[in-house]
Enzyme design. Structure first.
Site, PDB file in Angstrom:
ATOM      1  N   ALA A 182      39.324 -52.498  56.363  1.00  0.00           N
ATOM      2  CA  ALA A 182      39.225 -53.940  56.595  1.00  0.00           C
ATOM      3  C   ALA A 182      40.464 -54.608  56.006  1.00  0.00           C
ATOM      4  CB  ALA A 182      37.974 -54.478  55.922  1.00  0.00           C
TER       5      ALA A 182
ATOM      6  N   GLY B 170      36.971 -49.100  56.515  1.00  0.00           N
ATOM      7  CA  GLY B 170      36.465 -49.462  57.847  1.00  0.00           C
ATOM      8  C   GLY B 170      36.967 -48.531  58.941  1.00  0.00           C
TER       9      GLY B 170
ATOM     10  N   GLU C 107      34.625 -45.742  58.830  1.00  0.00           N
ATOM     11  CA  GLU C 107      33.320 -46.205  59.329  1.00  0.00           C
ATOM     12  C   GLU C 107      33.329 -46.355  60.855  1.00  0.00           C
ATOM     13  OE1 GLU C 107      33.302 -49.594  56.589  1.00  0.00           O
ATOM     14  OE2 GLU C 107      31.287 -48.927  56.031  1.00  0.00           O
TER      15      GLU C 107
ATOM     16  N   GLU D 193      36.486 -48.183  49.023  1.00  0.00           N
ATOM     17  CA  GLU D 193      35.954 -49.512  48.683  1.00  0.00           C
ATOM     18  C   GLU D 193      35.656 -49.698  47.202  1.00  0.00           C
ATOM     19  OE1 GLU D 193      34.922 -47.654  51.213  1.00  0.00           O
ATOM     20  OE2 GLU D 193      34.981 -48.855  53.039  1.00  0.00           O
TER      21      GLU D 193
HETATM   22  N1  COA Z   1      44.501 -54.722  54.544  1.00  0.00           N
HETATM   23  C1  COA Z   1      45.587 -55.490  54.726  1.00  0.00           C
HETATM   24  N2  COA Z   1      46.833 -55.008  54.795  1.00  0.00           N
HETATM   25  C2  COA Z   1      46.981 -53.670  54.683  1.00  0.00           C
HETATM   26  C3  COA Z   1      45.903 -52.800  54.515  1.00  0.00           C
HETATM   27  C4  COA Z   1      44.603 -53.373  54.459  1.00  0.00           C
HETATM   28  N3  COA Z   1      43.498 -52.620  54.348  1.00  0.00           N
HETATM   29  N4  COA Z   1      46.370 -51.542  54.439  1.00  0.00           N
HETATM   30  C5  COA Z   1      47.705 -51.608  54.560  1.00  0.00           C
HETATM   31  N5  COA Z   1      48.076 -52.898  54.710  1.00  0.00           N
HETATM   32  C6  COA Z   1      49.439 -53.417  54.864  1.00  0.00           C
HETATM   33  C7  COA Z   1      50.209 -53.369  53.552  1.00  0.00           C
HETATM   34  O1  COA Z   1      49.871 -54.497  52.755  1.00  0.00           O
HETATM   35  C8  COA Z   1      51.625 -53.372  54.034  1.00  0.00           C
HETATM   36  O2  COA Z   1      51.967 -54.699  54.425  1.00  0.00           O
HETATM   37  P1  COA Z   1      53.419 -55.310  53.988  1.00  0.00           P
HETATM   38  O3  COA Z   1      54.401 -54.417  54.706  1.00  0.00           O
HETATM   39  O4  COA Z   1      53.352 -56.696  54.523  1.00  0.00           O
HETATM   40  O5  COA Z   1      53.493 -55.194  52.512  1.00  0.00           O
HETATM   41  C9  COA Z   1      51.560 -52.546  55.327  1.00  0.00           C
HETATM   42  O6  COA Z   1      50.178 -52.551  55.734  1.00  0.00           O
HETATM   43  C10 COA Z   1      51.981 -51.107  55.120  1.00  0.00           C
HETATM   44  O7  COA Z   1      51.210 -50.562  54.066  1.00  0.00           O
HETATM   45  P2  COA Z   1      51.858 -49.859  52.761  1.00  0.00           P
HETATM   46  O8  COA Z   1      50.859 -49.957  51.641  1.00  0.00           O
HETATM   47  O9  COA Z   1      53.217 -50.426  52.506  1.00  0.00           O
HETATM   48  O10 COA Z   1      51.994 -48.372  53.296  1.00  0.00           O
HETATM   49  P3  COA Z   1      51.943 -47.020  52.428  1.00  0.00           P
HETATM   50  O11 COA Z   1      52.280 -45.925  53.359  1.00  0.00           O
HETATM   51  O12 COA Z   1      52.712 -47.172  51.186  1.00  0.00           O
HETATM   52  O13 COA Z   1      50.398 -46.874  51.988  1.00  0.00           O
HETATM   53  C11 COA Z   1      48.001 -46.867  52.363  1.00  0.00           C
HETATM   54  C12 COA Z   1      49.411 -46.693  52.972  1.00  0.00           C
HETATM   55  C13 COA Z   1      47.012 -46.809  53.523  1.00  0.00           C
HETATM   56  C14 COA Z   1      47.698 -45.741  51.349  1.00  0.00           C
HETATM   57  C15 COA Z   1      47.911 -48.237  51.635  1.00  0.00           C
HETATM   58  O14 COA Z   1      48.395 -49.247  52.521  1.00  0.00           O
HETATM   59  C16 COA Z   1      46.511 -48.626  51.229  1.00  0.00           C
HETATM   60  O15 COA Z   1      45.999 -48.107  50.252  1.00  0.00           O
HETATM   61  N6  COA Z   1      45.879 -49.569  51.980  1.00  0.00           N
HETATM   62  C17 COA Z   1      44.565 -50.080  51.652  1.00  0.00           C
HETATM   63  C18 COA Z   1      43.487 -49.099  52.020  1.00  0.00           C
HETATM   64  C19 COA Z   1      42.118 -49.601  51.605  1.00  0.00           C
HETATM   65  O16 COA Z   1      41.802 -49.757  50.458  1.00  0.00           O
HETATM   66  N7  COA Z   1      41.263 -49.839  52.619  1.00  0.00           N
HETATM   67  C20 COA Z   1      39.902 -50.236  52.423  1.00  0.00           C
HETATM   68  C21 COA Z   1      39.728 -51.686  52.568  1.00  0.00           C
HETATM   69  S1  COA Z   1      38.031 -52.131  52.273  1.00  0.00           S
END
Ligand code: COA
Length: 257
Positions: free
Chosen positions: A63, A108, A111, A131
């Protein structure tokens, strides 16, 4: 649509999450578009199967966390209600849905993939339920569907630890059916769907309904539901064609509409 892309391949619709700049994080706009698109796909008899995947290097990184900061208890419940409403549009569709999981399938994203009939993963796919690391819990049916698919012990371990697992481990615990090289993912998903679609669509619909509804029933009621569905299958013209084709030693020509 701003957040989803579609591509038609014969009678298959490929649906792509399309916010690659945010790793396809599901925001309110995407949730609304999922409802709209899957309502249309449910009504479109020319689409017999659906493949869901992500644009870019992720399937879906969960999400959209940027939308969460302002929500209180009611905001959180409303988010979970809307997410589950959208996911039910996919889970309840009466045609086969395969997920082709590329890259991250987190929160998500994981999910969503549980709402399909089966999952094929690229060898670079990463799954997690992160989460609790944000102080929240899965809100798209993850506490329920993950436990039903892989068992409560494995689901609890993944949810409580928030740890990331590889496609290989996901296959080992039954979360995905198959792992393939990333560049073969779509070919494999299309081949798998085509194999299903060479059979009777009516029979697949009945089997899907009875498998899904049976998961919420005791065995006895599940068997009764199956017997009822068998009656419906035998009353269908695709049964006449399938059985005749076997007896006449030819391939069946299902009307499939
Ligand atoms: N919501 C909003 N934005 C998100 C996102 C999310 N769940 N996951 C990634 N993004 C965005 C990042 O903020 C980043 O945006 P920016 O370029 O404007 O800073 C872009 O997507 C790229 O992500 P980034 O974190 O730079 O890539 P990465 O390869 O270093 O890491 C992940 C990838 C997936 C490990 C990391 O983005 C992450 O942990 N995301 C959240 C996952 C999460 O907790 N999801 C559950 C939500 S309930």
């Amino acid at each position: 649509m701003n957040t989803l892309k579609t591509e038609r391949i014969d009678d298959i619709m490929v649906v792509k999450f399309n916010r690659p700049q945010a790793l396809n994080a599901m925001n309110a706009e995407m949730t609304g578009e999922i409802v709209e698109l899957f309502d249309e796909l449910a009504k479109d008899d020319s689409v017999r199967g659906i493949i869901v995947t992500g644009e870019g290097r992720a399937f879906m990184a969960g999400a959209d966390i940027t939308e969460m900061a302002a929500w209180d208890a009611e905001g959180g419940r409303e988010f979970a209600r809307f997410s589950n409403y959208a996911l039910s549009k996919i889970a309840d569709i009466s045609k086969p849905v395969i997920y082709a999981v590329n890259g991250y399938a987190l929160g998500g994203g994981l999910e969503l993939s549980l709402c399909g009939d089966w999952r094929i993963a690229a060898d670079n796919a990463i799954f997690a339920s992160p989460e609790v690391s944000l102080g929240i819990i899965p809100s798209g049916g993850g506490t329920q569907r993950l436990a039903r698919l892989i068992g409560s012990g494995r689901a609890k371990e993944l949810i409580f630890t928030a740890r990331k697992i590889t496609a290989e481990e996901a296959e080992k615990i039954g979360l995905v059916n198959k792992v393939v090289p990333a560049d073969k993912l779509m070919d494999e998903a299309i081949a798998s769907m085509k194999m299903a679609l060479s059979n009777s669509s009516t029979a697949i619909r009945l089997a899907k309904e009875v498998i899904d509804s049976g998961l919420d029933m005791d065995l006895n009621n599940g068997i009764k539901a199956e017997i009822n569905a068998v009656g419906m299958a035998f009353a269908n013209e695709e049964k006449t064609e399938g059985v005749s084709a076997f007896l006449e030693k030819r391939k069946p020509n299902f009307n499939n509409r």
